[in-house]
Design an enzyme around this catalytic site. Sequence first.
Site, PDB file in Angstrom:
ATOM      1  N   CYS A 169      -8.910 -27.407  23.584  1.00 59.86           N
ATOM      2  CA  CYS A 169      -9.019 -27.335  25.216  1.00 59.86           C
ATOM      3  C   CYS A 169      -9.066 -25.729  25.410  1.00 59.86           C
ATOM      4  O   CYS A 169      -9.940 -24.915  25.156  1.00 59.86           O
ATOM      5  CB  CYS A 169      -7.697 -27.684  25.686  1.00 59.86           C
ATOM      6  SG  CYS A 169      -8.188 -28.023  27.521  1.00 59.86           S
ATOM      7  N   HIS A 216      -7.155 -33.872  23.529  1.00 62.33           N
ATOM      8  CA  HIS A 216      -5.706 -33.948  23.602  1.00 62.33           C
ATOM      9  C   HIS A 216      -5.415 -35.527  23.010  1.00 62.33           C
ATOM     10  O   HIS A 216      -6.327 -35.930  22.696  1.00 62.33           O
ATOM     11  CB  HIS A 216      -5.087 -33.912  25.025  1.00 62.33           C
ATOM     12  CG  HIS A 216      -5.327 -32.369  25.522  1.00 62.33           C
ATOM     13  ND1 HIS A 216      -4.983 -31.348  24.965  1.00 62.33           N
ATOM     14  CD2 HIS A 216      -6.246 -32.006  26.593  1.00 62.33           C
ATOM     15  CE1 HIS A 216      -5.309 -30.140  25.868  1.00 62.33           C
ATOM     16  NE2 HIS A 216      -6.207 -30.584  26.923  1.00 62.33           N
TER      17      HIS A 216
END
Lengths: 444, 248
Positions: B95, B196
């Site tokens: 991310c 994630h």
Amino acid sequence: MKNFFVILFIKGVSFFLKIFGKNGGNLPGKLAFKLNPNILKCFKIDCPVIAVTGTNGKTMTNNCIVRILEDDNKRVISNLEGNNMETGIVSTLIKKCSLTGKIKADYLVLETDESYVPIVYKDLKLDCLVVLNFFRDQLDRSGEVESLILKINEFLKTYDKNLILNSDDPNVSRLAMANPENKNIYYYSVDRYKFATDELREAGEGKFCPFCNTRLKYKYYQYAHVGKFICDKCNYGGNEIYNLLENVDLENRSFEIDGTTYTTKFNSIYSTYNFAAATTVCKLYNTDLISMKNTLENFVLNNGRLEKMVINNNDTIINIAKNPTGANVSLRLVNEDNEHKEILFVLNDNIADGKDVSWIWDINFDVLNNVDRIITSGTRAFDLAIRIKTSNYPVEKIEAYTDIYEAIEHLYEKNTKKYVITNYTATQDTRHKLMRFKEKCGDK
Amino acid sequence: MKELRILYLYPDILDLYGDIGNIKVITYRLEKRGFKAVVDTYSINDDKPDFESYDLIFAGGGADNEQQILSQDLIKYKEDIKKAVDKGVFFLLICGAYQLFGKYYKGVDGEIIPGLEIFDYYTEANPDRSKRCIGNIIIETNLDGEKVKVIGFENHCGQTYDIKSTFGQVLFGNGNKFNDSSEGYMTDNVIATYLHGPLLSKNPELTDFIIKKCLKRKYNEDVELEKLDDNFENLCRNQLFERFLENK
């Protein structure tokens, strides 16, 4: 439509919902907003309005304040069932007001969702805002903690009434600076307790000073990022405390305020913080102290928040955990209890829970004191089982059942104390199934 | 005893969405097989780490304002990190870290946060702040010729462009941009992704692929990995594939 008719109509709707056994919750409020978007302005309120907000502990703190005030012979109106968004608050007000919109009470105490504080109190005149804490919570729904804090900070810039702040949460006590002109700031704090640590043990927020970006120094951590902190550069953190809880003794469930010892039915550090907030409100509004002492001694919650049951002769403690901090304090409770026990942990990923369950990796499972078995359940039972396994808890002691009732049946195969930890939508579902199981066992 | 040395960048700042779980999973799967995991951390104010001396370097996602604080710090090590990438140290970037390793990140108001410029891609925030790529995501990646499904959770407003070689094809979810067909960036020794979950928690094959790769480079031999009990992982994957792929 005239307000009179709106109120009459919504009262009727609430009444019918009640007849048909539905609690209604937010529905009447939703309708009221449709009929009149400015409905919040229509209530005539002469009494002080007290709002309780923060990530964790809103319902408990709110209900505790209400109980103390009521036991002190005050008339209180409140959203005790936790309908804390604008629609839920309007539902409560319409149910309790006269047809002209008048609220007849000595106090209006409202648990309020963090993101709705600026919206609701733009129109309702607030006399006291209590801010408990800010933790990471449902990041996929509410966004980052910081943006939430900024929203409330913005609202407070023009607010000059009572503001009660948790001095030990750097994300909360910073709100005192939103309006430097406001002299009505009251900090509460809890003295270092037995299981406080020198290092951060659980996921926390606000590592940097919000005013100068310097890394904050901690003398100790009570839980998560709540503790005694200071910014070496700008001295942020050195607050004068209005209400201090001392000599916290979790074994005897007691603490001291101004030399008086108070006993409660709760034994966790975070409920102690909730009591600190509630007693600050009562101190500020001059509640009778003897009556408050009695109230605290008897105060319990029966809604899956540290709720106790006996099922099949096994002591069972149920606690809701919607985010890492909630789960970590639940596990603290498990670990501070030396008895042998088994845990049932239920994790759902419905929309109201937040669809992202990665927060379970911020739960500290490294230490589990006398935990003989862990059963996981809910729509994300397997995610939880993987998480617990990876903490090196023996895999043969972990069982996963997506069906909650099945998980409960397995939980009571063995006779030991049980701790049941559930996330948001799992709480009521699990409670109901526990009660169904209890009945089946022939328990009264 | 064989060991892997792991450098975990900014664990106290890039600490959202349980990304720390990736380190826990790697450590767990190494130790179960009798290998050692040495995990060092680096954050602001720490001594400069010797990037090249590590086998695996990991960084996760963080909150926007904290990410800005650290990008100024990270950029000091641009050349050292570039050298480590060229030398074949394995990088796992999630991310925010994925974005920081590219050319730049352009925020909603047009402000540019310069990246490390180690890779060619760049990221621009979606102009509508309230619209983010959020949700469960399943991609298909190619690990040494074997097609493997990878499952995770994405939550980003950044839209990443100019990807030369992607991590995988999107089967469910968004990917690098809204409704994209590709997700992440991957080379021989880099996996950069929005996933994630944490990423490695539900993808044991991917974890073992990374472990094998790192061991091979370090010890110059193919290390056979002992099979582990992945019962919960398999149950979890099957449940989620059924839920997201079959009811699509």
